[in-house]
Design an enzyme around this catalytic site. Structure first.
Site, PDB file in Angstrom:
ATOM      1  CG  PHE A  33      -2.265   0.698   0.826  1.00  0.00           C
ATOM      2  CD1 PHE A  33      -3.168   0.096  -0.054  1.00  0.00           C
ATOM      3  CD2 PHE A  33      -2.575   1.952   1.316  1.00  0.00           C
ATOM      4  CE1 PHE A  33      -4.351   0.740  -0.423  1.00  0.00           C
ATOM      5  CE2 PHE A  33      -3.758   2.603   0.956  1.00  0.00           C
ATOM      6  CZ  PHE A  33      -4.643   1.995   0.093  1.00  0.00           C
ATOM      7  CG  HIS A  38       6.386   2.789   1.028  1.00  0.00           C
ATOM      8  ND1 HIS A  38       5.047   3.018   1.194  1.00  0.00           N
ATOM      9  CD2 HIS A  38       6.774   2.037   2.091  1.00  0.00           C
ATOM     10  CE1 HIS A  38       4.630   2.436   2.310  1.00  0.00           C
ATOM     11  NE2 HIS A  38       5.655   1.846   2.876  1.00  0.00           N
ATOM     12  CD  GLU A 149      15.344  10.047  10.027  1.00  0.00           C
ATOM     13  OE1 GLU A 149      14.703  11.122  10.059  1.00  0.00           O
ATOM     14  OE2 GLU A 149      16.588   9.995  10.123  1.00  0.00           O
ATOM     15  CE  LYS A 150       4.555   6.415   9.187  1.00  0.00           C
ATOM     16  NZ  LYS A 150       4.044   5.625  10.339  1.00  0.00           N
ATOM     17  CB  VAL A 177       7.596  11.558   2.591  1.00  0.00           C
ATOM     18  CG1 VAL A 177       6.858  12.324   1.506  1.00  0.00           C
ATOM     19  CG2 VAL A 177       9.013  11.209   2.126  1.00  0.00           C
TER      20      VAL A 177
END
Ligand code: PAF
Length: 281
Positions: A33, A38, A149-150, A177
């Protein structure tokens, strides 16, 4: 034309041939998804290696019994198109039984980095993440692997397993992002209703407010936690945790010290959807 592998043996043969040709391989592990976060990992992979591979696998071992495994969003056709556009040449999209065949019994536990934060709130989560990522790194033997890094704690867990198990991969963490209004991109944003989507902005707003306080000279952690919590409460986002930690060790700190990188991390429920976000402070 993008190649899709379903079985580990196909990946092993592919990885052998890449190595024999002396090419550098980048790997982007995902649960599918796909969004622009990504895609940023894939494009960075393409700039650091000759070939980029991605995995698309909703890993059952990292979901708790009451979590969203069965309804996790999926879109294989859309994902393959995005991978191709981002320069990915091979996708590994196994069925769960190919990754965890009957009799499977080996798990990877990263003891320290998995403590606290999401590790405390989602027992067993990082064991599942560490296990699948170790298997992917052992299978592809990539020169470089990229992660967002999320999931900041996840990145620390993966750095630790790569180091401790001598996997020799270059682990690269890439910046979060965000949507134009600040919401961190996440596959789980698809669960949000229009009203929840607006309320979800409380996470990034709280983190930005904390960052602004530090820039204005605040060094005590308490007021930073308070300003983040205020944003969550104002938008009816139920706190799972709010913490300010040393960015290397992930240990909670009580003061921001000059020259010591620190990170504010937040997890909260918007309706039934659990979202995470973080920023350096
Ligand atoms: O971040 C994710 O999407 C997953 O946790 C990962 C790293 C692909 C492991 O399943």
């Amino acid at each position: 034309m993008i190649r899709v592998f379903k079985m580990p043996l196909e990946v092993a043969a592919f990885a052998d041939s890449v190595r024999r040709q002396g090419k550098r391989l980048a790997l982007v592990p995902t649960m599918g998804f796909l969004h622009d976060g990504h895609v940023s990992l894939m494009r960075e992979g393409a700039s650091r290696a000759d070939m980029v591979a991605a995995s698309i696998f909703v890993n059952p071992t990292q979901f708790g019994p009451n979590e969203d495994l069965s309804r996790y969003p999926r879109d294989m056709a859309g994902d393959l198109a995005k991978c191709e556009r981002a320069g990915v040449s091979v996708v590994y999209a196994p069925e769960p039984a190919a990754v965890y065949p009957p009799g499977y019994q080996t798990y990877v536990d990263v003891t320290n980095a998995s403590q606290g934060l999401c590790g405390a709130k989602r027992p067993g989560h990082f064991r599942g993440v560490a296990t699948v990522v170790t298997k992917l790194l052992a299978l592809f033997r990539p020169h470089v692997a990229l992660f967002g890094e999320k999931d900041f704690q996840q990145l620390k867990v993966i750095e630790a397993l790569n180091r401790d198990l001598d996997l020799g991969c270059d682990i690269v963490g890439m910046p979060i992002v965000r949507e134009a209004d600040g919401l961190a991109m996440s596959s789980r944003n698809a669960y949000l209703s229009a009203d929840e989507r607006k309320r979800a902005l409380a996470l990034s707003r709280g983190l930005l407010a904390a960052q602004a306080l530090v820039r204005g000279g605040e060094s005590e952690v308490e007021p930073l936690l308070a300003v983040i919590r205020r944003e969550l409460q104002a938008s009816d986002v139920r706190e799972d945790y709010v913490e300010i930690v040393d960015a290397h060790t992930l240990r909670p700190i009580s003061r921001i010290e000059p020259g010591v990188p620190s990170r504010a991390l937040v997890a909260g429920f918007v309706g039934t959807t659990r979202l995470v976000d973080n920023m350096s402070v």
